[in-house]
Each structure stands twice: as C-alpha cells, then as structure tokens.
Design a protein around this motif. Sequence first.
Motif, PDB file in Angstrom:
ATOM      1  N   THR A   1       0.849  -1.137  -0.035  1.00  0.00           N
ATOM      2  CA  THR A   1       0.009   0.017  -0.100  1.00  0.00           C
ATOM      3  C   THR A   1       0.834   1.161   0.228  1.00  0.00           C
ATOM      4  O   THR A   1       1.630   1.104   0.866  1.00  0.00           O
ATOM      5  CB  THR A   1      -0.991   0.211   1.212  1.00  0.00           C
ATOM      6  OG1 THR A   1      -1.591   1.382   1.448  1.00  0.00           O
ATOM      7  CG2 THR A   1      -0.425  -0.389   2.458  1.00  0.00           C
ATOM      8  N   ILE A   2       0.595   2.102  -0.917  1.00  0.00           N
ATOM      9  CA  ILE A   2       1.668   3.249  -1.038  1.00  0.00           C
ATOM     10  C   ILE A   2       0.592   4.424  -1.419  1.00  0.00           C
ATOM     11  O   ILE A   2      -0.306   4.658  -0.545  1.00  0.00           O
ATOM     12  CB  ILE A   2       2.476   3.189  -2.127  1.00  0.00           C
ATOM     13  CG1 ILE A   2       3.193   1.719  -2.169  1.00  0.00           C
ATOM     14  CG2 ILE A   2       3.569   4.219  -2.056  1.00  0.00           C
ATOM     15  CD1 ILE A   2       4.552   1.461  -3.186  1.00  0.00           C
TER      16      ILE A   2
ATOM     17  N   THR B   1       1.898  13.696  -5.321  1.00  0.00           N
ATOM     18  CA  THR B   1       2.094  12.641  -4.196  1.00  0.00           C
ATOM     19  C   THR B   1       3.442  12.753  -3.662  1.00  0.00           C
ATOM     20  O   THR B   1       4.426  12.541  -4.359  1.00  0.00           O
ATOM     21  CB  THR B   1       1.859  11.250  -5.074  1.00  0.00           C
ATOM     22  OG1 THR B   1       0.464  11.207  -5.741  1.00  0.00           O
ATOM     23  CG2 THR B   1       2.076  10.046  -4.109  1.00  0.00           C
ATOM     24  N   VAL B   2       3.534  12.583  -2.288  1.00  0.00           N
ATOM     25  CA  VAL B   2       4.645  12.656  -1.613  1.00  0.00           C
ATOM     26  C   VAL B   2       4.682  11.247  -0.760  1.00  0.00           C
ATOM     27  O   VAL B   2       3.932  11.124   0.138  1.00  0.00           O
ATOM     28  CB  VAL B   2       4.721  13.790  -0.666  1.00  0.00           C
ATOM     29  CG1 VAL B   2       5.904  13.797   0.254  1.00  0.00           C
ATOM     30  CG2 VAL B   2       4.543  15.155  -1.499  1.00  0.00           C
ATOM     31  N   VAL B   3       5.599  10.316  -0.967  1.00  0.00           N
ATOM     32  CA  VAL B   3       5.631   9.299  -0.583  1.00  0.00           C
ATOM     33  C   VAL B   3       6.691   9.179   0.557  1.00  0.00           C
ATOM     34  O   VAL B   3       8.055   9.495   0.351  1.00  0.00           O
ATOM     35  CB  VAL B   3       6.248   8.280  -1.656  1.00  0.00           C
ATOM     36  CG1 VAL B   3       6.323   6.767  -1.014  1.00  0.00           C
ATOM     37  CG2 VAL B   3       5.171   7.949  -2.727  1.00  0.00           C
TER      38      VAL B   3
ATOM     39  N   ARG C   1       7.733   3.255  -8.011  1.00  0.00           N
ATOM     40  CA  ARG C   1       9.290   3.153  -7.491  1.00  0.00           C
ATOM     41  C   ARG C   1       9.095   2.955  -5.975  1.00  0.00           C
ATOM     42  O   ARG C   1      10.061   2.439  -5.238  1.00  0.00           O
ATOM     43  CB  ARG C   1       9.561   5.008  -7.511  1.00  0.00           C
ATOM     44  CG  ARG C   1      10.823   5.236  -6.948  1.00  0.00           C
ATOM     45  CD  ARG C   1      12.017   4.590  -7.452  1.00  0.00           C
ATOM     46  NE  ARG C   1      13.467   4.570  -6.755  1.00  0.00           N
ATOM     47  CZ  ARG C   1      13.940   3.809  -5.816  1.00  0.00           C
ATOM     48  NH1 ARG C   1      13.190   2.779  -5.435  1.00  0.00           N
ATOM     49  NH2 ARG C   1      15.026   4.179  -5.253  1.00  0.00           N
ATOM     50  N   GLY C   2       7.906   3.113  -5.499  1.00  0.00           N
ATOM     51  CA  GLY C   2       7.923   2.854  -3.822  1.00  0.00           C
ATOM     52  C   GLY C   2       7.993   1.560  -3.690  1.00  0.00           C
ATOM     53  O   GLY C   2       8.379   0.999  -2.644  1.00  0.00           O
ATOM     54  N   ALA C   3       7.407   0.717  -4.742  1.00  0.00           N
ATOM     55  CA  ALA C   3       7.262  -0.850  -4.419  1.00  0.00           C
ATOM     56  C   ALA C   3       8.809  -1.322  -4.285  1.00  0.00           C
ATOM     57  O   ALA C   3       8.722  -2.539  -3.830  1.00  0.00           O
ATOM     58  CB  ALA C   3       6.707  -1.321  -5.511  1.00  0.00           C
TER      59      ALA C   3
ATOM     60  N   LEU D   1       9.706  -5.278  -4.651  1.00  0.00           N
ATOM     61  CA  LEU D   1       8.725  -5.522  -5.602  1.00  0.00           C
ATOM     62  C   LEU D   1       9.297  -4.575  -6.910  1.00  0.00           C
ATOM     63  O   LEU D   1       9.853  -3.624  -6.698  1.00  0.00           O
ATOM     64  CB  LEU D   1       7.514  -5.371  -5.071  1.00  0.00           C
ATOM     65  CG  LEU D   1       6.724  -6.041  -4.082  1.00  0.00           C
ATOM     66  CD1 LEU D   1       5.584  -5.424  -3.492  1.00  0.00           C
ATOM     67  CD2 LEU D   1       6.586  -7.391  -4.550  1.00  0.00           C
ATOM     68  N   THR D   2       8.404  -4.800  -7.998  1.00  0.00           N
ATOM     69  CA  THR D   2       8.304  -3.946  -9.181  1.00  0.00           C
ATOM     70  C   THR D   2       6.941  -3.746  -9.386  1.00  0.00           C
ATOM     71  O   THR D   2       6.219  -4.506  -9.080  1.00  0.00           O
ATOM     72  CB  THR D   2       9.161  -4.564 -10.382  1.00  0.00           C
ATOM     73  OG1 THR D   2       8.571  -5.519 -10.716  1.00  0.00           O
ATOM     74  CG2 THR D   2      10.463  -4.676  -9.937  1.00  0.00           C
ATOM     75  N   GLY D   3       6.716  -2.429  -9.996  1.00  0.00           N
ATOM     76  CA  GLY D   3       5.353  -2.146 -10.555  1.00  0.00           C
ATOM     77  C   GLY D   3       4.714  -3.325 -11.388  1.00  0.00           C
ATOM     78  O   GLY D   3       3.560  -3.621 -11.349  1.00  0.00           O
ATOM     79  N   GLU D   4       5.471  -4.132 -12.169  1.00  0.00           N
ATOM     80  CA  GLU D   4       5.006  -5.052 -13.115  1.00  0.00           C
ATOM     81  C   GLU D   4       4.419  -6.148 -12.187  1.00  0.00           C
ATOM     82  O   GLU D   4       3.818  -7.246 -12.942  1.00  0.00           O
ATOM     83  CB  GLU D   4       6.105  -5.501 -14.096  1.00  0.00           C
ATOM     84  CG  GLU D   4       6.537  -4.470 -15.146  1.00  0.00           C
ATOM     85  CD  GLU D   4       7.647  -3.440 -14.460  1.00  0.00           C
ATOM     86  OE1 GLU D   4       8.000  -3.619 -13.339  1.00  0.00           O
ATOM     87  OE2 GLU D   4       8.104  -2.759 -15.348  1.00  0.00           O
TER      88      GLU D   4
END
Length: 317
Positions: A204-205, A241-243, A280-282, A287-290
């Motif tokens: 969760t981001i 969005t500020v992660v 990028r956060g993942a 993890l990767t977005g894919e």
Amino acid sequence: MKRREFLKKSGQALTFAAATGAVGAFFHNRDPFNYQPHLSETAEFGISADSTYPGLTLAKDSNHIAALNKALDAIGGIKRFIKPGERVTIKPNIGWDRTPEQAADTNPLLVGEMVRLCKEAGASRVIVTDITCHDPRRCFLRSGIRESAEKAGAEVFLPDDNDMLNIDLRGKLLTNWPVLKYFIETDRLINMPIVKHHSLSACTIGMKNLYGVLGGRRHQLHQSIDQSIVDLTAFFKPTLTVVDATRVLLRNGPTGGSLDDVLIADSVICSIDPVAADSRGAEFMSLTGEKVGHIILAETSGLGKIDYRSIGYKEIL
C-alpha cells in the motif's frame, strides 16, 4: 484470475474484513446509504507536466525534513503546486493506532513540514484529515500527526458523519459512495502515503492510501481490491504525491506493530504521476510495479507510468 488464486484472495479478504471489523464500528464500515445529500462532483486537483522538471524525484537523508525539501525542490518547489489563497487538503495515512516507529502511519515530521510549506506558499487554509481503521482519536494522537500538523498551522479534522457527502465516483466498481467532504471541497490535494506491506494488495503506497477518503462499508471492496483502487485513482487526481519511505513496513501490514518488521530507508519521493510514485515506492518492498496487480491495472487504465524513468527521474542522495 485462476480459480485457486480467486479463492485465496477471497479468503484473505474475508479474514482482513473480520480483523478490521473486530476493531469496532468506525466510519469506514458504516452504511453508505445513510449519508445525504447526493452530489455529483469532480476531484481533479492535478497540474500539467512541465519538461523543465522531472516527473519523479527521490531524496535520501537521515534528516527526514531535509529529505522532503530536497525531493520537493527538485520537482519544482512548493510554489509550483500551491498558489496564494488556495485551500489545501493533505491526506496522510493515519489509519492505525501506532507510533511513528512502527511505520503503519505517515511520518508526522513530514506532515508537519508539508503544512508549513503550504502555509509559506500562501495557502489560505491547510486541512489534515483521514478516515481511520482504528479509533480515530487514538490514531491521530499516537501517530503524532495531530500534534505535528497543528503546530505547523493546519486545521486537523477527525471524521464525522456530518462531514460526509454521497458522491458518484463513476468507477467500474465504485459508484455512489460516502466521501469526506474535505477531499472534495478543496483546491489542492496532497497525498502523503507511507510505503508498507499489505496482506491483500502486496503493498500500500499512494493509490491504496486513497481508501482513506471513503466512509461506508469499504471493507466490502477488498474482494475486488485492485479495481477499487484504480477507480479511486481515476476519480481523485492529487496535485502531488509525497511518498514517505523514511521507514518501510516490510511485513505484517497494513497494521504492523513489531519494530522487527521495519526497514529504515530515510527516503522521500515526490511525483505528479501516482502510478510512477507507487512503482518506485514498491521497490523498497523488493517488488516492481509489473508484479503488483493494482499498479498494472492503473497503467493499463491510462492513469500513469510504471516505468518511472520514462517521465524523468532524479535522485538526490
């Protein structure tokens, strides 16, 4: 989705719903049909891309306020996003009755600094709010966010039935649903999630953090969690969005609790692309977005780019 995978996800959703339901009858599990009046609104708070600046920046610094300012300056500075006289709503993750060290909620230092920057840019009003999973008073207190935001000059609002609007979200899954009015009645929306593990959505981001704008029986959405996240992202387009990746909850999310599950990463991401920000956060979760269902679905729905380097990427280390 294969039958075995469907049954696994459904079982996890039911377990998660039971866990959150056991916490108590708070706003996010209330009957959505009790809220009035019905309104149809939009929530377009984004700004246009500018080739002068990267679309995503990441800064690393053990001084977390410095990390936020470095990432924000590299993407154009606060005055690119906030104009004098504008109303700003900041959406941290304040969902859980946890301390900052447990990394279930957004770092309160980052929230306070963002409030200060918005006020410095001339915002007429800065609101900090969220619809929590645990008891809201305890969440706002123990997270440290109420104190930090109020010291910086924000108005901090706990969710209240009288502040709900029934909104047509026009999604494939999400249609009429109660939304806290501060996420609609504003000029700018700054989404400030924390990076953490989630038992249903892998992580969760930023996009999943938008669940916190919803009242009603939102635990029902967990059985189609990827689509509901994408519906929210399609309707609510944050200005920025500020992660928060200063601390990352690697396991046992989203609730967490053990400090053994927390990675100190000292990083902050800023992006105008919510899909790129999550992608990028993942990576902090290995993890990767894919590999994340809702991030893939968001890109195929035209909401942003998994390949965050394609929108311009800058690291300040």
